[in-house]
Design a protein around this motif. Structure first.
Motif, short mmCIF file in Angstrom:
data_model
loop_
_atom_site.label_atom_id
_atom_site.label_comp_id
_atom_site.label_asym_id
_atom_site.label_seq_id
_atom_site.Cartn_x
_atom_site.Cartn_y
_atom_site.Cartn_z
N GLU A 69 40.77 16.58 14.55
CA GLU A 69 41.63 16.73 16.31
C GLU A 69 42.04 15.42 17.21
N PHE A 70 40.49 14.67 16.51
CA PHE A 70 39.97 13.59 17.34
C PHE A 70 41.53 12.65 16.62
N LEU A 71 41.56 11.89 15.06
CA LEU A 71 42.14 11.26 14.47
C LEU A 71 43.76 11.87 15.15
N ALA A 72 44.32 13.61 14.78
CA ALA A 72 45.55 13.87 15.43
C ALA A 72 45.80 12.80 17.02
N GLY A 73 44.75 13.55 17.69
CA GLY A 73 44.81 13.34 19.06
C GLY A 73 45.21 11.78 19.10
N TYR A 74 44.12 10.60 18.74
CA TYR A 74 43.91 8.93 18.61
C TYR A 74 45.83 8.78 17.83
N LEU A 114 42.25 4.30 31.93
CA LEU A 114 41.05 4.64 31.60
C LEU A 114 40.20 5.53 32.87
N VAL A 115 40.03 5.45 33.89
CA VAL A 115 39.48 6.56 35.10
C VAL A 115 40.69 7.13 35.08
N LEU A 116 42.40 7.56 34.94
CA LEU A 116 42.98 8.15 35.41
C LEU A 116 43.04 9.01 34.15
N ARG A 117 42.78 8.89 33.10
CA ARG A 117 43.34 9.28 32.14
C ARG A 117 42.32 10.44 32.01
N SER A 118 40.70 10.16 32.24
CA SER A 118 39.56 11.50 32.33
C SER A 118 39.67 12.08 33.26
N VAL A 119 40.18 11.31 34.49
CA VAL A 119 39.64 12.33 35.31
C VAL A 119 41.50 14.02 35.31
N PHE A 120 42.16 12.69 35.01
CA PHE A 120 43.50 13.55 34.03
C PHE A 120 43.21 15.19 33.01
N ILE A 121 41.99 14.25 32.19
CA ILE A 121 41.66 15.30 31.23
C ILE A 121 40.91 16.25 31.59
N PHE A 122 40.03 15.87 32.56
CA PHE A 122 38.84 17.26 32.77
C PHE A 122 39.24 17.91 33.53
N ALA A 123 40.67 17.57 34.54
CA ALA A 123 41.62 18.97 35.20
C ALA A 123 42.40 19.36 34.53
N GLY A 124 42.60 18.95 33.91
CA GLY A 124 43.63 19.59 32.54
C GLY A 124 42.84 20.63 31.85
N VAL A 125 41.47 19.93 31.39
CA VAL A 125 41.03 21.35 30.74
C VAL A 125 40.52 23.33 31.90
N SER A 237 43.64 19.95 20.39
CA SER A 237 41.84 19.87 20.77
C SER A 237 42.13 20.64 21.92
N ARG A 238 41.36 21.37 22.12
CA ARG A 238 40.81 21.92 23.51
C ARG A 238 39.31 21.56 23.99
N ASP A 239 38.39 20.73 23.10
CA ASP A 239 37.19 19.83 22.95
C ASP A 239 37.03 18.78 24.06
N PRO A 240 36.57 18.48 25.47
CA PRO A 240 36.79 18.30 26.20
C PRO A 240 36.63 16.63 25.69
N PHE A 241 35.07 16.91 24.66
CA PHE A 241 35.09 15.21 24.34
C PHE A 241 35.71 14.57 23.10
N ILE A 242 36.72 15.62 22.20
CA ILE A 242 37.23 14.63 21.74
C ILE A 242 38.94 14.47 22.72
N LEU A 243 39.60 15.31 23.17
CA LEU A 243 40.28 14.78 23.80
C LEU A 243 40.13 13.46 24.86
N ILE A 244 39.07 13.00 25.71
CA ILE A 244 38.65 12.22 26.32
C ILE A 244 38.94 10.66 25.47
N THR A 245 37.73 11.11 24.69
CA THR A 245 37.72 10.04 23.45
C THR A 245 38.72 9.33 22.78
N SER A 246 39.26 10.50 22.17
CA SER A 246 40.97 9.75 20.97
C SER A 246 41.44 9.30 22.24
N ASN A 247 41.65 9.64 23.37
CA ASN A 247 42.87 8.87 24.39
C ASN A 247 42.34 7.56 24.34
#
Length: 320
Positions: A69-74, A114-125, A237-247
């Protein structure tokens, strides 16, 4: 993941950014060449794959699935980022920013992203966990965005003089007409700008340079880019850690990738069609997923890699 894992990850990201800033060009003194850019791009890709291997061996649950999932998101984020880098080329050309100063703007632009994407992904989750039907809207939007890729005119250039960020900032803050090296602001004590708010008089003894305006535009365009990329990675993926780290890992290497692509952009002329197909694929995947039809991560990863490979090969053959 535990709070400690998040803290360690973000500390590592900050350290990597500092190392990148120190090693990949001394402020305002160094013009990044293609060879250096390609080497740094390779380093960032290797670091990302090492992190992926760490997920594969050490993730606390479903480690093999999480690594895929990390690799696909990346790969999704990286491919969308490549398309967005062409916009940066146009922005720097419009503002007349010399190549040796571009890396400074890109560094702070990526830091803001990096800051904006983290906020957006947490909100999206949070939204998806409460309203899963939102994924259907994401899917429909990605279908529209992917289809639009096939009809976009590459020769059509937006008029940046009409950009609301450029026009709005110029009305509230004085901007110089010329560059001043690598400075975002300069002092102007001889003729400070005067303005009033609620009958209160203010004086600004500084002026912004086109370098800072370019940074503002890049940050605003990243918000627009996130509208495409963040819904897309929710398809894998729906895992917040995978979503944010791959992004974030995909974004970290953008600065080096930009300078590499700036010289070989003609070899990726048809990449947009591959990106369009990927967006259509993930859009369909998200929609049918709501009806219980699941596309496995290995299949998704194979489609993404295959489409990207074919689009790059097509670009190379057409160039030849």
């Amino acid at each position: 993941m535990s709070p400690l894992a998040w803290i360690i990850f973000y500390i590592a990201v900050i350290i990597m950014l500092i190392i990148d800033l120190k090693m990949f060009g001394r402020k305002g003194q160094h013009e990044v060449n293609v060879g250096e850019a390609l080497r740094m791009t390779a380093v960032w890709i290797i670091v990302s794959f090492v992190f992926c291997a760490g997920i594969y061996f050490f993730y606390p649950h479903d480690s093999h699935e999480m690594a895929m999932e990390f690799l696909a998101g990346y790969l999704i984020e990286k491919s969308l980022s490549v398309d967005n880098l062409f916009v940066f080329l146009m922005l720097f050309s419009y503002f007349g920013i010399e190549r040796k100063y571009q890396h400074e703007v890109l560094f702070w632009g990526i830091f803001g992203a990096l800051v904006l994407r983290s906020v957006f992904i947490f909100a999206g989750v949070a939204v998806v966990e409460r309203f899963e039907w939102v994924l259907g809207l994401f899917g429909l939007f990605l279908l529209y965005t992917g289809a639009k890729m096939f009809f976009h005119d590459d020769d059509e250039q937006p008029d940046l003089s009409r950009n609301p960020i450029v026009r709005g900032f110029g009305k509230i803050f004085p901007v110089t007409k010329e560059m001043h090296g690598d400075k975002f602001f300069i002092k102007d004590t001889e003729s400070p700008a005067q303005f009033s708010i609620f009958n209160l008089q203010f004086s600004i003894a500084k002026r912004a340079t086109p370098l800072f305006v370019a940074l503002l535009v890049i940050e605003s365009t990243d918000v627009a880019f996130a509208v495409d990329s963040i819904p897309a990675i929710f398809s894998v993926s729906r895992d917040p850690f995978i979503l944010i780290t791959s992004n974030i890992f995909a974004i970290l290497g953008l600065r080096a990738l930009y300078f590499a692509l700036a010289a070989i952009t003609q070899y990726f002329k048809h990449l947009k069609y591959g990106i369009g197909l990927i967006l259509i694929f993930v859009g369909i995947k998200m929609i049918i997923g709501l009806y219980g039809i699941e596309v496995s991560t290995p299949v998704s990863l194979s489609v993404i890699v295959g489409v990207l490979t074919l689009s790059v090969l097509f670009s190379l053959t057409r160039k030849a």
